[in-house]
Scaffold this motif. Structure first.
Motif, PDB file in Angstrom:
ATOM      1  N   ASP A 166       0.846  -1.200   0.000  1.00 43.51           N
ATOM      2  CA  ASP A 166       0.000   0.000   0.000  1.00 43.51           C
ATOM      3  C   ASP A 166       0.877   1.244   0.000  1.00 43.51           C
ATOM      4  OD1 ASP A 166      -2.321  -1.529   0.107  1.00 43.51           O
ATOM      5  OD2 ASP A 166      -2.342  -1.560   2.292  1.00 43.51           O
ATOM      6  N   ALA A 167       0.440   2.265  -0.722  1.00 45.79           N
ATOM      7  CA  ALA A 167       1.247   3.470  -0.880  1.00 45.79           C
ATOM      8  C   ALA A 167       1.575   4.116   0.464  1.00 45.79           C
ATOM      9  CB  ALA A 167       0.528   4.470  -1.792  1.00 45.79           C
ATOM     10  N   ASP A 168       0.644   4.063   1.411  1.00 39.68           N
ATOM     11  CA  ASP A 168       0.900   4.734   2.686  1.00 39.68           C
ATOM     12  C   ASP A 168       1.860   3.946   3.582  1.00 39.68           C
ATOM     13  OD1 ASP A 168      -0.741   2.655   3.400  1.00 39.68           O
ATOM     14  OD2 ASP A 168      -2.340   3.877   4.240  1.00 39.68           O
ATOM     15  N   SER A 169       2.267   2.757   3.163  1.00 31.60           N
ATOM     16  CA  SER A 169       3.239   1.970   3.927  1.00 31.60           C
ATOM     17  C   SER A 169       4.639   2.030   3.322  1.00 31.60           C
ATOM     18  CB  SER A 169       2.790   0.502   3.995  1.00 31.60           C
ATOM     19  OG  SER A 169       1.555   0.377   4.663  1.00 31.60           O
ATOM     20  N   ILE A 170       4.789   2.680   2.175  1.00 27.06           N
ATOM     21  CA  ILE A 170       6.072   2.649   1.472  1.00 27.06           C
ATOM     22  C   ILE A 170       7.152   3.408   2.240  1.00 27.06           C
ATOM     23  CG2 ILE A 170       7.234   3.563  -0.589  1.00 27.06           C
ATOM     24  CD1 ILE A 170       4.850   2.518  -2.209  1.00 27.06           C
ATOM     25  N   ASP A 171       6.809   4.512   2.880  1.00 23.40           N
ATOM     26  CA  ASP A 171       7.831   5.247   3.622  1.00 23.40           C
ATOM     27  C   ASP A 171       8.408   4.389   4.748  1.00 23.40           C
ATOM     28  OD1 ASP A 171       9.314   7.711   4.293  1.00 23.40           O
ATOM     29  OD2 ASP A 171       8.101   7.661   6.108  1.00 23.40           O
ATOM     30  N   GLY A 172       7.565   3.649   5.438  1.00 26.09           N
ATOM     31  CA  GLY A 172       8.063   2.763   6.484  1.00 26.09           C
ATOM     32  C   GLY A 172       8.949   1.662   5.922  1.00 26.09           C
ATOM     33  N   TRP A 173       8.600   1.170   4.740  1.00 29.56           N
ATOM     34  CA  TRP A 173       9.435   0.154   4.094  1.00 29.56           C
ATOM     35  C   TRP A 173      10.801   0.729   3.742  1.00 29.56           C
ATOM     36  CZ3 TRP A 173      10.177  -0.298  -1.587  1.00 29.56           C
ATOM     37  CH2 TRP A 173      10.981  -1.391  -1.918  1.00 29.56           C
ATOM     38  N   ILE A 174      10.823   1.923   3.136  1.00 27.77           N
ATOM     39  CA  ILE A 174      12.099   2.541   2.765  1.00 27.77           C
ATOM     40  C   ILE A 174      12.937   2.813   4.016  1.00 27.77           C
ATOM     41  CG2 ILE A 174      13.145   4.625   1.815  1.00 27.77           C
ATOM     42  CD1 ILE A 174      12.217   2.654  -0.274  1.00 27.77           C
ATOM     43  N   GLU A 175      12.309   3.270   5.080  1.00 35.65           N
ATOM     44  CA  GLU A 175      13.039   3.501   6.323  1.00 35.65           C
ATOM     45  C   GLU A 175      13.741   2.226   6.782  1.00 35.65           C
ATOM     46  OE1 GLU A 175      12.256   5.270  10.826  1.00 35.65           O
ATOM     47  OE2 GLU A 175      10.581   4.476   9.654  1.00 35.65           O
ATOM     48  N   SER A 176      13.030   1.094   6.689  1.00 34.75           N
ATOM     49  CA  SER A 176      13.617  -0.165   7.138  1.00 34.75           C
ATOM     50  C   SER A 176      14.706  -0.646   6.195  1.00 34.75           C
ATOM     51  CB  SER A 176      12.525  -1.238   7.282  1.00 34.75           C
ATOM     52  OG  SER A 176      12.021  -1.626   6.012  1.00 34.75           O
ATOM     53  N   VAL A 177      14.531  -0.430   4.890  1.00 32.33           N
ATOM     54  CA  VAL A 177      15.549  -0.825   3.909  1.00 32.33           C
ATOM     55  C   VAL A 177      16.851  -0.078   4.166  1.00 32.33           C
ATOM     56  CG1 VAL A 177      16.189  -0.687   1.474  1.00 32.33           C
ATOM     57  CG2 VAL A 177      13.924  -1.520   2.113  1.00 32.33           C
ATOM     58  N   LEU A 178      16.765   1.230   4.373  1.00 35.18           N
ATOM     59  CA  LEU A 178      17.962   2.059   4.549  1.00 35.18           C
ATOM     60  C   LEU A 178      18.586   1.882   5.929  1.00 35.18           C
ATOM     61  CD1 LEU A 178      16.754   5.376   2.847  1.00 35.18           C
ATOM     62  CD2 LEU A 178      17.926   3.415   1.825  1.00 35.18           C
ATOM     63  N   ALA A 179      17.829   1.324   6.872  1.00 29.77           N
ATOM     64  CA  ALA A 179      18.355   1.147   8.225  1.00 29.77           C
ATOM     65  C   ALA A 179      19.288  -0.055   8.339  1.00 29.77           C
ATOM     66  CB  ALA A 179      17.202   0.998   9.214  1.00 29.77           C
ATOM     67  N   ILE A 180      19.310  -0.927   7.338  1.00 32.63           N
ATOM     68  CA  ILE A 180      20.180  -2.108   7.389  1.00 32.63           C
ATOM     69  C   ILE A 180      21.622  -1.646   7.244  1.00 32.63           C
ATOM     70  CG2 ILE A 180      20.787  -4.270   6.241  1.00 32.63           C
ATOM     71  CD1 ILE A 180      17.829  -4.506   5.420  1.00 32.63           C
ATOM     72  N   ASP A 181      22.389  -1.825   8.291  1.00 28.98           N
ATOM     73  CA  ASP A 181      23.733  -1.252   8.370  1.00 28.98           C
ATOM     74  C   ASP A 181      24.750  -2.179   7.716  1.00 28.98           C
ATOM     75  OD1 ASP A 181      25.883   0.311   8.946  1.00 28.98           O
ATOM     76  OD2 ASP A 181      25.951  -0.179  11.087  1.00 28.98           O
ATOM     77  N   ASP A 182      24.649  -2.300   6.403  1.00 28.35           N
ATOM     78  CA  ASP A 182      25.565  -3.133   5.629  1.00 28.35           C
ATOM     79  C   ASP A 182      25.894  -2.385   4.339  1.00 28.35           C
ATOM     80  OD1 ASP A 182      27.012  -5.064   4.329  1.00 28.35           O
ATOM     81  OD2 ASP A 182      25.284  -6.310   3.836  1.00 28.35           O
ATOM     82  N   PRO A 183      27.144  -1.959   4.143  1.00 32.93           N
ATOM     83  CA  PRO A 183      27.486  -1.166   2.954  1.00 32.93           C
ATOM     84  C   PRO A 183      27.146  -1.860   1.641  1.00 32.93           C
ATOM     85  CG  PRO A 183      29.281  -1.115   4.542  1.00 32.93           C
ATOM     86  CD  PRO A 183      28.304  -2.130   5.041  1.00 32.93           C
ATOM     87  N   ALA A 184      27.377  -3.155   1.560  1.00 35.28           N
ATOM     88  CA  ALA A 184      27.087  -3.867   0.317  1.00 35.28           C
ATOM     89  C   ALA A 184      25.592  -3.836   0.012  1.00 35.28           C
ATOM     90  CB  ALA A 184      27.590  -5.310   0.404  1.00 35.28           C
ATOM     91  N   TRP A 185      24.767  -4.070   1.027  1.00 27.37           N
ATOM     92  CA  TRP A 185      23.313  -4.006   0.858  1.00 27.37           C
ATOM     93  C   TRP A 185      22.881  -2.613   0.403  1.00 27.37           C
ATOM     94  CZ3 TRP A 185      18.685  -6.615   1.023  1.00 27.37           C
ATOM     95  CH2 TRP A 185      17.545  -5.852   1.239  1.00 27.37           C
TER      96      TRP A 185
END
Length: 301
Positions: A166-185
């Motif tokens: 859902d469009a209103d959940s995408i910001d939370g998804w992006i926040e979680s994607v960028l929070a993964i502390d792995d340079p390669a990821w």
């Protein structure tokens, strides 16, 4: 997983192959065994290939649709499901062609994302917080001229989530994607954003992305996905669905403008340079990432 299984009991008749010559069609009778762990891996993979390529080339079949629903949760339960994960995602795109999912139960979208959409978060994909676990599914930094690998499972998973979330959940998804502390990821995600821009803004379908190799985001079966069933080449008047809905793209861009900037991406590039990259691939790999950063700045604003 339980709800996905309950919604799709075993079909009464076996599924058959999509491509055959002669009078006898091969039937995947082994998949009628009640325990998925007893299935032949080769037979399961052949069945997934058939129900993914079949509608694209021969039009819709209730047989393939029923078996897709049945196999979706059970293929994920099998050992070594990493072998066919990207293909299973392609099967979803074929059998859920309209991303609005008309005709599906309201809970199907959530169950799909909470199972197939979270596969890369399984412990077997990670090693002490770094991508690259025991099952080999998640490998954002490999060997080769351009070592950042944003294709395969990474691209399949990101496309799956963005297409159906859902469009209103995408910001939370992006926040979680960028929070993964792995340079390669993180660098692989930037390359994926750059490669996916043609799907976001150019109206391209996965079958027609035509990205250069250093921005390649293809996965198993993506060449079958042109937004219609059957293929547009077979039925030019067939209804065609955009791969990403405009609301999802707008929500993604808004989130990236809020959470990602040039300074951050440059920091990630410095972390990438500190990783163990074969010397003969180092220069081209760093150039690959820098090129992706420029593309992201340009295309996503």
């Amino acid at each position: 997983m339980r709800r996905l299984r309950e919604r799709a009991p075993m079909p009464k008749n076996p599924m058959g192959e999509a491509w055959f010559m002669g009078g006898e069609r091969q039937m995947y009778t082994g998949l009628l065994q009640p325990d998925p762990q007893s299935w032949s891996k080769r037979e399961l993979e052949n069945a997934l290939e058939a129900l993914t390529s079949g509608p694209h080339s021969f039009d819709h079949s209730d047989e393939w649709s029923r078996w897709f629903d049945f196999l979706l949760p059970r293929a994920l339960e099998c050992d070594d499901d990493s072998q066919w994960y990207p293909l299973l995602v392609s099967a979803v795109f074929v059998h859920c062609l309209d991303p609005a999912l008309p005709g599906r139960e309201p809970g199907f979208r959530r169950d799909l994302l909470d199972t197939l959409g979270r596969r890369l978060m399984a412990p077997s994909c990670w090693n002490h917080g770094r991508a690259g676990g025991s099952d080999g599914l998640l490998q954002p930094l490999g060997g080769g001229f351009y070592a950042i690998a944003a294709d395969g499972a990474i691209s399949a998973a990101c496309c799956l989530v963005l297409r159906y979330l859902d469009a209103d959940s995408i910001d939370g998804w992006i926040e979680s994607v960028l929070a993964i502390d792995d340079p390669a990821w993180r660098c692989a995600f930037v390359v994926w954003l750059a490669g996916a821009a043609v799907l976001m803004f150019n109206g391209a379908q996965p079958a027609s992305m035509d990205n250069p190799i250093y921005l390649g985001i293809g996965w198993d079966g993506h060449w079958l996905l042109d937004g219609s069933i059957p293929a547009r080449s077979l039925a030019p008047d067939a209804a065609q669905f955009a791969f990403f809905r405009p609301a999802q793209v707008l929500a993604l861009c808004a989130s990236l403008k809020h959470r990602l900037d040039l300074s951050t991406m440059l920091d990630w590039g410095e972390q990438l340079a500190a990783l163990s990259i074969p010397e003969h691939d180092r220069t081209t790999t760093l150039w690959q990432y820098e090129t992706a950063v420029v593309q992201v700045l340009d295309r996503y604003g």
